[in-house]
Design a protein around this motif. Structure first.
Motif, PDB file in Angstrom:
ATOM      1  N   ILE A  43     -27.016   3.066   7.039  1.00 34.62           N
ATOM      2  CA  ILE A  43     -27.407   3.357   8.064  1.00 34.62           C
ATOM      3  C   ILE A  43     -28.655   4.322   7.580  1.00 34.62           C
ATOM      4  O   ILE A  43     -29.576   4.583   7.992  1.00 34.62           O
ATOM      5  N   PHE A  44     -28.434   5.405   6.550  1.00 33.52           N
ATOM      6  CA  PHE A  44     -29.289   6.368   6.100  1.00 33.52           C
ATOM      7  C   PHE A  44     -30.013   5.853   5.066  1.00 33.52           C
ATOM      8  O   PHE A  44     -30.958   6.374   4.459  1.00 33.52           O
ATOM      9  N   GLY A  45     -29.801   4.466   4.636  1.00 30.44           N
ATOM     10  CA  GLY A  45     -30.845   3.778   3.592  1.00 30.44           C
ATOM     11  C   GLY A  45     -30.510   4.326   2.044  1.00 30.44           C
ATOM     12  O   GLY A  45     -31.258   4.212   1.229  1.00 30.44           O
ATOM     13  N   LEU A  46     -29.419   4.744   2.018  1.00 37.58           N
ATOM     14  CA  LEU A  46     -28.897   5.300   0.569  1.00 37.58           C
ATOM     15  C   LEU A  46     -28.565   3.867  -0.281  1.00 37.58           C
ATOM     16  O   LEU A  46     -28.020   2.906   0.136  1.00 37.58           O
ATOM     17  N   ASN A  47     -29.084   3.941  -1.649  1.00 35.93           N
ATOM     18  CA  ASN A  47     -28.850   2.857  -2.276  1.00 35.93           C
ATOM     19  C   ASN A  47     -28.393   3.150  -3.479  1.00 35.93           C
ATOM     20  O   ASN A  47     -27.985   2.289  -4.555  1.00 35.93           O
ATOM     21  N   GLN A  48     -27.978   4.529  -3.995  1.00 40.73           N
ATOM     22  CA  GLN A  48     -27.406   4.630  -5.126  1.00 40.73           C
ATOM     23  C   GLN A  48     -25.731   4.981  -5.261  1.00 40.73           C
ATOM     24  O   GLN A  48     -25.272   4.864  -6.280  1.00 40.73           O
ATOM     25  N   PHE A  49     -25.466   5.223  -3.924  1.00 43.64           N
ATOM     26  CA  PHE A  49     -24.137   5.264  -3.704  1.00 43.64           C
ATOM     27  C   PHE A  49     -23.778   4.933  -2.269  1.00 43.64           C
ATOM     28  O   PHE A  49     -24.600   4.857  -1.490  1.00 43.64           O
ATOM     29  N   GLY A  50     -22.403   4.426  -2.089  1.00 42.38           N
ATOM     30  CA  GLY A  50     -22.064   3.989  -0.568  1.00 42.38           C
ATOM     31  C   GLY A  50     -21.164   4.974   0.025  1.00 42.38           C
ATOM     32  O   GLY A  50     -20.176   5.642  -0.666  1.00 42.38           O
ATOM     33  N   VAL A  51     -21.201   4.971   1.316  1.00 43.80           N
ATOM     34  CA  VAL A  51     -20.567   5.802   2.134  1.00 43.80           C
ATOM     35  C   VAL A  51     -20.122   5.097   3.471  1.00 43.80           C
ATOM     36  O   VAL A  51     -20.634   4.586   3.998  1.00 43.80           O
ATOM     37  N   ASN A  52     -18.546   4.769   3.353  1.00 43.41           N
ATOM     38  CA  ASN A  52     -17.923   4.275   4.452  1.00 43.41           C
ATOM     39  C   ASN A  52     -17.076   5.063   5.067  1.00 43.41           C
ATOM     40  O   ASN A  52     -16.344   5.796   4.734  1.00 43.41           O
ATOM     41  N   GLN A  53     -17.095   4.785   6.692  1.00 45.68           N
ATOM     42  CA  GLN A  53     -15.772   5.527   7.282  1.00 45.68           C
ATOM     43  C   GLN A  53     -15.027   4.040   7.534  1.00 45.68           C
ATOM     44  O   GLN A  53     -15.336   3.132   8.259  1.00 45.68           O
ATOM     45  N   THR A  54     -13.579   4.111   7.180  1.00 47.13           N
ATOM     46  CA  THR A  54     -12.814   2.899   7.589  1.00 47.13           C
ATOM     47  C   THR A  54     -11.668   3.505   8.239  1.00 47.13           C
ATOM     48  O   THR A  54     -10.943   4.460   8.226  1.00 47.13           O
ATOM     49  N   ILE A  55     -11.310   2.612   9.245  1.00 44.75           N
ATOM     50  CA  ILE A  55     -10.027   2.790  10.038  1.00 44.75           C
ATOM     51  C   ILE A  55      -9.100   1.936   9.571  1.00 44.75           C
ATOM     52  O   ILE A  55      -9.193   0.567   9.588  1.00 44.75           O
ATOM     53  N   LEU A  56      -7.816   2.277   9.311  1.00 46.61           N
ATOM     54  CA  LEU A  56      -6.844   1.104   9.109  1.00 46.61           C
ATOM     55  C   LEU A  56      -5.769   1.390  10.034  1.00 46.61           C
ATOM     56  O   LEU A  56      -4.901   2.256  10.496  1.00 46.61           O
ATOM     57  N   PRO A  57      -5.582   0.351  10.682  1.00 48.56           N
ATOM     58  CA  PRO A  57      -4.457   0.264  11.842  1.00 48.56           C
ATOM     59  C   PRO A  57      -2.979   0.206  11.193  1.00 48.56           C
ATOM     60  O   PRO A  57      -3.078  -0.039   9.859  1.00 48.56           O
ATOM     61  N   PRO A  58      -1.870   0.377  11.719  1.00 49.00           N
ATOM     62  CA  PRO A  58      -0.843   0.288  11.054  1.00 49.00           C
ATOM     63  C   PRO A  58      -0.273  -1.103  10.393  1.00 49.00           C
ATOM     64  O   PRO A  58      -1.019  -1.977  11.028  1.00 49.00           O
ATOM     65  N   GLY A  59      -0.051  -1.018   9.137  1.00 50.66           N
ATOM     66  CA  GLY A  59       0.209  -2.194   8.338  1.00 50.66           C
ATOM     67  C   GLY A  59      -0.802  -2.697   7.575  1.00 50.66           C
ATOM     68  O   GLY A  59      -0.607  -3.692   6.759  1.00 50.66           O
ATOM     69  N   GLN A  60      -2.135  -2.270   7.763  1.00 53.23           N
ATOM     70  CA  GLN A  60      -3.282  -2.748   7.058  1.00 53.23           C
ATOM     71  C   GLN A  60      -3.610  -1.847   6.060  1.00 53.23           C
ATOM     72  O   GLN A  60      -3.137  -0.595   5.876  1.00 53.23           O
ATOM     73  N   ALA A  61      -4.438  -2.471   5.022  1.00 56.29           N
ATOM     74  CA  ALA A  61      -4.805  -1.941   3.566  1.00 56.29           C
ATOM     75  C   ALA A  61      -6.194  -1.631   3.749  1.00 56.29           C
ATOM     76  O   ALA A  61      -7.010  -2.268   4.418  1.00 56.29           O
ATOM     77  N   SER A  62      -6.882  -0.702   2.828  1.00 60.63           N
ATOM     78  CA  SER A  62      -8.145  -0.559   2.499  1.00 60.63           C
ATOM     79  C   SER A  62      -8.633  -1.740   1.712  1.00 60.63           C
ATOM     80  O   SER A  62     -10.048  -2.006   2.004  1.00 60.63           O
ATOM     81  N   SER A  63      -7.915  -2.259   0.987  1.00 62.37           N
ATOM     82  CA  SER A  63      -8.582  -3.231   0.028  1.00 62.37           C
ATOM     83  C   SER A  63      -7.187  -3.711  -0.709  1.00 62.37           C
ATOM     84  O   SER A  63      -6.260  -3.407  -0.402  1.00 62.37           O
ATOM     85  N   GLN A  64      -7.346  -4.806  -1.329  1.00 62.77           N
ATOM     86  CA  GLN A  64      -6.360  -5.223  -2.453  1.00 62.77           C
ATOM     87  C   GLN A  64      -6.061  -4.192  -3.520  1.00 62.77           C
ATOM     88  O   GLN A  64      -7.253  -3.453  -3.762  1.00 62.77           O
ATOM     89  N   ARG A  65      -5.181  -3.982  -4.328  1.00 64.08           N
ATOM     90  CA  ARG A  65      -5.262  -2.907  -5.405  1.00 64.08           C
ATOM     91  C   ARG A  65      -6.324  -3.386  -6.483  1.00 64.08           C
ATOM     92  O   ARG A  65      -6.235  -4.572  -6.938  1.00 64.08           O
TER      93      ARG A  65
END
Length: 164
Positions: A43-65
């Motif tokens: 949203i801010f047009g950043l291209n050298q690093f990423g920034v995310n806000q993530t919502i994990l409902p119960p039982g969910q993961a951010s990613s695979q390990r």
């Protein structure tokens, strides 16, 4: 850049647009199917690093390990209680806790919400075109992190590609 194409000076929670799920091929997408991610850095047009806000409902993961060859990552728990899984086992992270992952360290990491409430996480990481993502527990590898406008191109560990 014209003013109408300029990134905003500020955002509020109400300005965030979340997308649900992940780009993982089946069946690896199941553990992230209900996660919600807002790409704040984009949203801010950043291209050298990423920034995310993530919502994990119960039982969910951010990613695979996973771990990265060329990207550092930092997470901050905004709300809730998450379980961080690494080669060292499980660590509980609660609101106000940080965790960092150095590029090139092959100790894969993953956040899982084992609680009954949502977990909200701020994620900050690099955007290296040279990065490879390694998944020690499953048959998955990323060696083209930004493939033809997609987030990633996934391979089997034998080098063959998953279907696009």
């Amino acid at each position: 850049m014209s003013e109408e194409n300029s990134p905003p000076l500020k955002l509020s929670q109400d300005d965030l647009n979340y997308h649900q799920g992940s780009g993982y091929p089946a069946p690896y997408d199941e553990i992230c199917r209900d996660r919600q991610k807002a790409k704040i850095g984009d949203i801010f047009g950043l291209n050298q690093f990423g920034v995310n806000q993530t919502i994990l409902p119960p039982g969910q993961a951010s990613s695979q390990r996973h771990w990265h060859t060329d990207e550092d990552e930092l997470i901050y728990i905004i709300a809730g209680t998450a379980t961080l899984i690494t080669d060292h086992g499980e660590t509980t992270l609660t609101a106000g806790d940080y965790a960092g992952f150095k590029a090139g360290n092959p100790d894969g990491h993953q956040l899982i919400n084992k609680s009954d409430d949502n977990v909200i996480v701020l994620e900050i990481g690099g955007r290296s075109q040279a990065d490879e993502g390694h998944y020690p527990d499953i048959d998955l590898l990323i060696d083209e992190p930004r493939y033809e406008g997609k987030l990633a191109r996934f391979k089997h560990k034998d080098g063959s590609y998953y279907e696009d």
